[in-house]
Write a protein that holds these residues in place. Structure first.
Motif, PDB file in Angstrom:
ATOM      1  N   SER A   3       0.829  -1.192   0.000  1.00 13.04           N
ATOM      2  CA  SER A   3       0.000   0.000   0.000  1.00 13.04           C
ATOM      3  C   SER A   3       0.869   1.250   0.000  1.00 13.04           C
ATOM      4  CB  SER A   3      -0.934   0.001   1.207  1.00 13.04           C
ATOM      5  OG  SER A   3      -1.715  -1.160   1.188  1.00 13.04           O
ATOM      6  N   ALA A   6       2.242   1.736  -3.357  1.00 17.12           N
ATOM      7  CA  ALA A   6       1.245   2.294  -4.273  1.00 17.12           C
ATOM      8  C   ALA A   6       1.235   3.810  -4.169  1.00 17.12           C
ATOM      9  CB  ALA A   6      -0.130   1.717  -3.958  1.00 17.12           C
ATOM     10  N   LEU A   7       1.327   4.300  -2.937  1.00 18.05           N
ATOM     11  CA  LEU A   7       1.362   5.753  -2.744  1.00 18.05           C
ATOM     12  C   LEU A   7       2.606   6.352  -3.397  1.00 18.05           C
ATOM     13  CD1 LEU A   7       0.124   6.208   0.932  1.00 18.05           C
ATOM     14  CD2 LEU A   7      -1.041   6.826  -1.192  1.00 18.05           C
ATOM     15  N   GLY A  10       2.287   6.543  -7.046  1.00 16.85           N
ATOM     16  CA  GLY A  10       1.416   7.664  -7.397  1.00 16.85           C
ATOM     17  C   GLY A  10       2.165   8.976  -7.365  1.00 16.85           C
ATOM     18  N   VAL A  11       2.981   9.194  -6.316  1.00 12.04           N
ATOM     19  CA  VAL A  11       3.762  10.433  -6.215  1.00 12.04           C
ATOM     20  C   VAL A  11       4.709  10.557  -7.403  1.00 12.04           C
ATOM     21  CG1 VAL A  11       5.528  11.638  -4.890  1.00 12.04           C
ATOM     22  CG2 VAL A  11       3.603  10.579  -3.709  1.00 12.04           C
ATOM     23  N   TYR A  13       4.425   9.236 -10.389  1.00 11.48           N
ATOM     24  CA  TYR A  13       3.656   9.566 -11.596  1.00 11.48           C
ATOM     25  C   TYR A  13       3.260  11.024 -11.611  1.00 11.48           C
ATOM     26  CZ  TYR A  13       2.979   5.215 -14.134  1.00 11.48           C
ATOM     27  OH  TYR A  13       3.167   4.130 -14.929  1.00 11.48           O
ATOM     28  N   ALA A  14       2.735  11.501 -10.491  1.00 16.85           N
ATOM     29  CA  ALA A  14       2.298  12.893 -10.425  1.00 16.85           C
ATOM     30  C   ALA A  14       3.462  13.822 -10.746  1.00 16.85           C
ATOM     31  CB  ALA A  14       1.720  13.187  -9.043  1.00 16.85           C
ATOM     32  N   ILE A  17       4.463  13.643 -14.482  1.00 18.25           N
ATOM     33  CA  ILE A  17       3.547  14.335 -15.388  1.00 18.25           C
ATOM     34  C   ILE A  17       3.666  15.844 -15.226  1.00 18.25           C
ATOM     35  CG2 ILE A  17       1.094  14.774 -15.737  1.00 18.25           C
ATOM     36  CD1 ILE A  17       0.872  11.644 -15.238  1.00 18.25           C
ATOM     37  N   TYR A  18       3.806  16.287 -13.990  1.00 20.07           N
ATOM     38  CA  TYR A  18       3.987  17.727 -13.765  1.00 20.07           C
ATOM     39  C   TYR A  18       5.214  18.220 -14.529  1.00 20.07           C
ATOM     40  CZ  TYR A  18       4.898  22.142 -11.452  1.00 20.07           C
ATOM     41  OH  TYR A  18       5.148  23.470 -11.201  1.00 20.07           O
ATOM     42  N   LEU A  42       5.812   0.447 -10.715  1.00 22.41           N
ATOM     43  CA  LEU A  42       4.402   0.035 -10.793  1.00 22.41           C
ATOM     44  C   LEU A  42       4.306  -1.463 -11.102  1.00 22.41           C
ATOM     45  CD1 LEU A  42       1.332   0.819 -11.083  1.00 22.41           C
ATOM     46  CD2 LEU A  42       1.799   1.094 -13.497  1.00 22.41           C
TER      47      LEU A  42
ATOM     48  N   LEU B 570      -4.184  12.612 -21.091  1.00 20.11           N
ATOM     49  CA  LEU B 570      -4.243  12.112 -19.715  1.00 20.11           C
ATOM     50  C   LEU B 570      -5.625  12.278 -19.119  1.00 20.11           C
ATOM     51  CD1 LEU B 570      -0.805  13.446 -18.485  1.00 20.11           C
ATOM     52  CD2 LEU B 570      -1.469  11.078 -18.826  1.00 20.11           C
ATOM     53  N   ARG B 591      -8.090  -2.301  -0.429  1.00 15.48           N
ATOM     54  CA  ARG B 591      -7.847  -2.792   0.926  1.00 15.48           C
ATOM     55  C   ARG B 591      -6.481  -2.282   1.380  1.00 15.48           C
ATOM     56  NH1 ARG B 591      -8.902  -8.031  -1.135  1.00 15.48           N
ATOM     57  NH2 ARG B 591     -11.136  -8.306  -1.481  1.00 15.48           N
ATOM     58  N   PRO B 592      -6.374  -0.977   1.585  1.00 13.32           N
ATOM     59  CA  PRO B 592      -5.058  -0.455   1.991  1.00 13.32           C
ATOM     60  C   PRO B 592      -4.643  -1.069   3.336  1.00 13.32           C
ATOM     61  CG  PRO B 592      -6.730   1.276   2.076  1.00 13.32           C
ATOM     62  CD  PRO B 592      -7.404   0.047   1.561  1.00 13.32           C
ATOM     63  N   GLY B 688      -1.283  16.431 -12.660  1.00  9.37           N
ATOM     64  CA  GLY B 688      -0.352  15.400 -12.222  1.00  9.37           C
ATOM     65  C   GLY B 688      -0.894  14.619 -11.046  1.00  9.37           C
ATOM     66  N   ILE B 689      -1.426  15.348 -10.058  1.00  7.50           N
ATOM     67  CA  ILE B 689      -1.925  14.672  -8.856  1.00  7.50           C
ATOM     68  C   ILE B 689      -3.129  13.801  -9.204  1.00  7.50           C
ATOM     69  CG2 ILE B 689      -3.075  15.085  -6.647  1.00  7.50           C
ATOM     70  CD1 ILE B 689      -1.171  17.567  -6.428  1.00  7.50           C
ATOM     71  N   VAL B 691      -3.740  12.239 -12.061  1.00  4.06           N
ATOM     72  CA  VAL B 691      -3.297  11.004 -12.714  1.00  4.06           C
ATOM     73  C   VAL B 691      -2.566  10.117 -11.701  1.00  4.06           C
ATOM     74  CG1 VAL B 691      -1.901  10.039 -14.566  1.00  4.06           C
ATOM     75  CG2 VAL B 691      -3.138  12.173 -14.929  1.00  4.06           C
ATOM     76  N   GLY B 692      -1.683  10.733 -10.913  1.00  2.00           N
ATOM     77  CA  GLY B 692      -0.971   9.952  -9.907  1.00  2.00           C
ATOM     78  C   GLY B 692      -1.933   9.269  -8.949  1.00  2.00           C
ATOM     79  N   ILE B 695      -3.487   6.326 -10.580  1.00  2.00           N
ATOM     80  CA  ILE B 695      -2.579   5.183 -10.642  1.00  2.00           C
ATOM     81  C   ILE B 695      -2.546   4.473  -9.284  1.00  2.00           C
ATOM     82  CG2 ILE B 695      -0.176   4.502 -10.920  1.00  2.00           C
ATOM     83  CD1 ILE B 695      -1.055   5.318 -13.543  1.00  2.00           C
ATOM     84  N   THR B 696      -2.454   5.265  -8.218  1.00  3.59           N
ATOM     85  CA  THR B 696      -2.423   4.673  -6.873  1.00  3.59           C
ATOM     86  C   THR B 696      -3.678   3.843  -6.621  1.00  3.59           C
ATOM     87  OG1 THR B 696      -1.111   6.498  -6.072  1.00  3.59           O
ATOM     88  CG2 THR B 696      -2.277   5.207  -4.421  1.00  3.59           C
ATOM     89  N   LEU B 699      -3.631   0.727  -8.682  1.00  4.22           N
ATOM     90  CA  LEU B 699      -2.659  -0.246  -8.199  1.00  4.22           C
ATOM     91  C   LEU B 699      -3.166  -0.927  -6.938  1.00  4.22           C
ATOM     92  CD1 LEU B 699       0.034  -1.575  -8.446  1.00  4.22           C
ATOM     93  CD2 LEU B 699       1.126   0.416  -7.439  1.00  4.22           C
ATOM     94  N   LEU B 700      -3.744  -0.128  -6.030  1.00  4.94           N
ATOM     95  CA  LEU B 700      -4.308  -0.720  -4.813  1.00  4.94           C
ATOM     96  C   LEU B 700      -5.402  -1.706  -5.171  1.00  4.94           C
ATOM     97  CD1 LEU B 700      -4.488   2.334  -2.386  1.00  4.94           C
ATOM     98  CD2 LEU B 700      -3.127   0.258  -2.123  1.00  4.94           C
ATOM     99  N   VAL B 702      -5.686  -3.372  -7.970  1.00  6.76           N
ATOM    100  CA  VAL B 702      -5.070  -4.574  -8.551  1.00  6.76           C
ATOM    101  C   VAL B 702      -4.556  -5.484  -7.443  1.00  6.76           C
ATOM    102  CG1 VAL B 702      -3.068  -5.384  -9.843  1.00  6.76           C
ATOM    103  CG2 VAL B 702      -4.453  -3.524 -10.746  1.00  6.76           C
ATOM    104  N   LEU B 703      -3.891  -4.864  -6.453  1.00  6.06           N
ATOM    105  CA  LEU B 703      -3.325  -5.664  -5.369  1.00  6.06           C
ATOM    106  C   LEU B 703      -4.414  -6.311  -4.540  1.00  6.06           C
ATOM    107  CD1 LEU B 703      -0.533  -3.162  -4.396  1.00  6.06           C
ATOM    108  CD2 LEU B 703      -0.208  -5.418  -5.422  1.00  6.06           C
TER     109      LEU B 703
END
Lengths: 115, 775
Positions: A3, A6-7, A10-11, A13-14, A17-18, A42, B570, B591-592, B688-689, B691-692, B695-696, B699-700, B702-703
């Motif tokens: 988990s 995953a965070l 995400g950071v 990626y963000a 992209i920025y 990922l 995007l 399920r974090p 950016g945030i 899209v990020g 993705i998070t 991914l969560l 998927v897991l």
């Protein structure tokens, strides 16, 4: 841990992209590097994280004892790292050349195909 | 029958060679084909009119149930005869008319293809095959109308015709498919026996509207009538062919053909009768307003097409018989009149009725043909047009529908104005004060007189002896269109009845109108302002709108700025993911779980995040690159911690190289400038945030939802036995998936070549010294 990973992904990626949305080409390249790292991480995370179980077969066995980390994902990422580096080298030289021609680190000045 | 249709296509490529061999007689020679086909169809006259339709069936695409099936019944025979006979005359005429035109061979090719396509339309039994030929006529007529392709106006008008007819064709195709579905067959010969099933089907209305759209655009019915007069940009022989027997009659053919399958309903009557009546009155009115010879003729064609549509809409026995007579009469006189218009242009160079007059003495034969044809158009005894008009009036007067008086009134108005139109055509260029010309015009050559003379003469002959065709061809055609057998004798003289009296009145009023033609045109000048709200303006606005729309969307999407491409891509991705999750919320299994984290892992993750943020925010380039290095090395550490030693080694190696390369190359570039405003930066950060975050979440998810085990099992168990290697990752790379690695090598080689080329090679004249990479 997944988990948290995953965070982190995400950071990454963000941030990637920025950076890619910036007008400076150098920042674009930094964004590219971040993006390829993010994508690798990922895949790595999605394949499942496993501590202390590298995909190696001991000398005295035909198959690894117990469960090991997913070797297929690792093979994929290995390829991706190397290709990412190739692309990066190409991009960096391209930028350098473009800078020599356009004399500006600003993509808004590269809209025309004639420059 | 297939040979007959294909012969046109087969001869087409040979036409230019034939023209080169016999440049003076090429028209006559090429006319042999349609003339031969005419003979073939005449041969079928007796069998078809007496015994019934001739069917032929060849498997074409059996998998799609699409046979090349053809049917020759009375209706097809009437059309096929007109197409071939008038086609032969057109070839002879065109060979002389465009004698000195360097593109004459091209006209031959196109005319042959067009004729063959038209034959295909009227002979096809399969809806899909019919549609193919239908579209072929649209395309070939587009090329014919735009024959003078160096003229921008001709091109624009040709395109207009194409867009209107092909647009209708699209509706037609949909209609055909629906018809095939609800009728249970794509064969016309089957469909016409299933009228009750089709009209009772809930989709009948939609199907009919779609098919009618196709027919109306082709046959220039209101509000699609505008393309037809504009198609006058074509050379006159083409206009003569397109307007008399072919192109525009295709829609009429289709409606007549489908009448047994789809007709007889209130919707059919209102759609066809209404549009037909409006087109008829509008056409004749605009015809009388026009002064250009071809323009006036074109609008009178619109009138005739309206009349035919209305008659088929009325759908009674009398109406369909009238439709067939009128169809034949119109083809005869309109073909003749267009050829006469061509002769006037050819011999005198005049294109407008106002510039003509008093030429009967110079062009006696032409004027006689024009006079006969115009009399047929006016519906004057003893021409065949008279018989057709009597029947037309009868069909209106005897119809039982509540709206029948309206139709009758429209017919009377159109008949009256039609007489005036005919008078202008038949009198204005020939009598009165001679129009001044620089030279005295001479009579047209025989090749150009043959067509009008034959067609006008036939109009007279059939008027005098209608028994030649009434009980055979016309009755058979009407039977096919009605769906039951009719045998109706025609006669010139029915005694004194209402129709005759109306006819007489129409002639008298029409002649008075002709006497005050200019006054009429002057008094109706106000109608020109209405054209501003007409369908042609709508067409232009639609076209302009389409261009403007594509302009603006191109500007919007193709900005040339990388950032906008990225942002739109995007955000579309995010929107798609959100939409998918919205439709299927169960797919999201979050399920974090933050319990299983060791301290050193958390520290590395924190370093990674901080380094990333530093790479993003630092204003110094060197600092940014160094942070990037920190990101890479943190990731390498994570790889080590989670059992990927190979990845870690590679990552360290590559990261080191990357940092060195970036520092060396970027060293010479200027420092970061502040190029964007804070608001833009915030917006970009938001993108950016978003899209990020997506993705998070993914991914969560998927897991949280692992349905299958890893597919790596094979590689793990077979690494030693099959690959003789104990490092499974390496075995996969160099053994199991060795080809992928080879591909990877090619990519690297390609990149290296590119790098070398850009650094070492300079185009000639570029004086910049090659720079070393290690400065």
């Amino acid at each position: 841990m997944t988990s948290l990973m995953a965070l982190v992904v995400g950071v990454l990626y963000a941030a990637a992209i920025y950076m890619m949305l910036r007008r400076s080409i150098v920042k674009l390249v930094i964004g590219l590097v971040l993006l390829s790292n993010a994508a690798n991480l990922l895949i790595f995370t999605a394949a499942g994280l496993r501590r202390d179980a590298p995909p190696l077969v001991p000398d005295d066995a035909q198959v690894p004892a117990g469960l090991v980390a997913d070797p297929l994902a690792q093979a994929l990422i290995l390829t991706a790292i190397v290709i990412g580096f190739g692309v990066l080298a190409f991009a960096v030289v391209l930028i350098r050349r473009a800078y020599e021609v356009v004399e500006a680190d600003d993509m808004h000045q590269m809209r025309d195909t004639d420059t | 029958m297939l040979t007959g249709i294909l012969s046109g296509f087969l001869l087409a490529p040979l036409a230019p060679a034939l023209h080169r061999l016999f440049p003076r007689y090429s028209g006559w020679l090429l006319a042999l084909l349609p003339a031969g086909l005419t003979l073939y169809f005449l041969q079928q006259w007796l069998p078809v009119t007496q015994q019934g339709p001739l069917l032929s069936h060849i498997d074409w695409v059996p998998a799609l149930a699409m046979p090349l099936s053809f049917m020759l019944d009375g209706l097809s025979l009437l059309f096929a005869l007109m197409i071939c006979a008038i086609g032969a005359l057109i070839f002879i005429y065109a060979g002389r008319y465009l004698e000195d035109h360097r593109d004459l061979p091209r006209l031959y090719v196109l005319l042959l293809c067009f004729m063959a396509s038209m034959l295909g339309v009227v002979l096809s039994d399969n809806l899909i095959v019919l549609f193919v030929f239908w579209e072929l006529t649209s395309i070939t007529s587009y090329l014919l109308i735009g024959f003078n392709h160096e003229d921008a106006n001709a091109r624009a008008k040709a395109l207009q015709g194409l867009i209107v007819t092909v647009g209708g064709g699209l509706a037609l195709m949909t209609g055909f498919i629906l018809l095939g579905q609800i009728g249970g067959s794509y064969e016309l010969s089957v469909l016409i026996t299933r009228g009750d099933t089709i009209t009772a089907h809930p989709l009948y209305g939609l199907t009919l509207v779609l098919i009618v759209l196709g027919a109306f655009t082709k046959s220039a019915q209101f509000p699609f009538h505008f393309w037809l007069p504009n198609a006058m940009a074509a050379p006159t022989p083409v206009s003569a062919y397109l307007h008399s027997a072919t192109m525009v009659k295709a829609g009429i053919y289709l409606l007549a053909r489908l009448h047994p399958a789809m007709g007889g309903t209130e919707l059919w009557l209102l759609l066809l009768g209404g549009a037909g009546a409006i087109t008829m009155v509008l056409g004749v009115f605009l015809s009388l307003r026009a002064t250009g010879i071809k323009r006036m003729l074109a609008y009178s064609t619109v009138m005739a097409l309206g009349t035919l549509t209305m008659l088929i809409g009325l759908g009674t026995r009398t109406a369909l018989l009238a439709a067939m007579s009128y169809l034949l009469a119109h083809s005869l006189y309109k073909g003749a009149l267009f050829m006469v218009a061509g002769i006037i242009d050819h011999q005198t160079g005049r294109k407008d009725f106002l510039d003509t007059g008093g030429w009967a003495r110079y062009l006696p034969v032409t004027s006689a043909c024009a006079g006969l044809a115009a009399m047929s158009l006016a519906g004057v005894m003893p021409l065949f047009g008279f018989i057709a008009k009597e029947q037309l009036l009868e069909a209106g007067l005897n119809h039982g529908h509540a709206l029948a008086p309206l139709f009758s009134a429209a017919i009377v108005v159109a008949a009256t104005l039609g007489v005036a139109v005919a008078a202008v055509i038949g009198i204005r260029p020939w009598f009165g004060k001679p129009a001044a010309l620089t030279h005295t015009p001479s009579e047209a050559p025989p090749a150009m007189l043959l067509g009008p003379a034959l067609l006008a003469g036939l109009g007279l002959l059939l008027g005098l002896i209608p028994g030649l065709i009434d009980r055979s061809l016309l009755s058979a055609a009407a039977s096919a269109s009605l769906g039951e057998r009719v045998t109706q004798p025609l006669a010139l003289w029915h005694g004194i009845n209402t129709a005759l009296l109306i006819s007489l009145g129409a002639v008298l009023v029409g002649l008075v109108l002709f006497r005050y033609w200019q006054g009429f045109r002057h008094a109706t000048r106000w109608t020109d302002t209405l054209a501003r709200f007409g369908p042609e303006q709508a067409y232009h606005r639609l076209m302009d709108g389409l261009v403007a729309l594509s302009n603006s969307q191109t500007r919007l999407l193709q900005s040339g700025y990388l950032r906008y491409y990225l942002i739109s891509t995007l955000l579309t991705l995010v929107a798609l993911v959100i939409a998918a999750l919205w439709l299927n919320p169960d797919a999201l299994k979050l399920r974090p779980d933050f319990t299983d984290i060791q301290l050193h892992e958390a520290v590395i993750a924190a370093v990674l995040v901080i380094a990333t943020l530093a790479a993003v925010t630092l204003q110094s380039r060197l600092g940014a690159v160094a942070s990037l290095g920190a990101v890479g090395f943190s990731i390498a550490l994570l790889y080590v911690l989670f059992s990927a030693p190979d990845l870690s080694i590679t990552q360290v190696l590559v990261e080191t190289l990357t940092v060195i390369m970036l520092v060396l190359v970027l060293f010479r570039l200027p420092g970061f400038l502040r190029l964007t405003r804070t608001r833009t930066r915030l917006a970009d950060a938001l993108v950016g945030i978003t899209v990020g975050g997506m993705i998070t979440v993914l991914l969560l998810s998927v897991l949280g939802s692992r349905y299958h085990g890893s597919i790596a099992h094979y590689f793990i168990t077979e690494s030693v036995p099959a690959g003789y290697g104990r490092n499974i990752v390496n075995v996969i790379l160099v053994d199991f998936r060795a080809l992928d690695t080879l591909g990877e090598l090619f990519v690297l080689a390609l990149a290296a070549t590119g790098v070398y080329a850009m650094l070492k090679l300079r185009s000639k004249g570029d004086t910049t010294e090659p720079e070393e990479t290690h400065d």
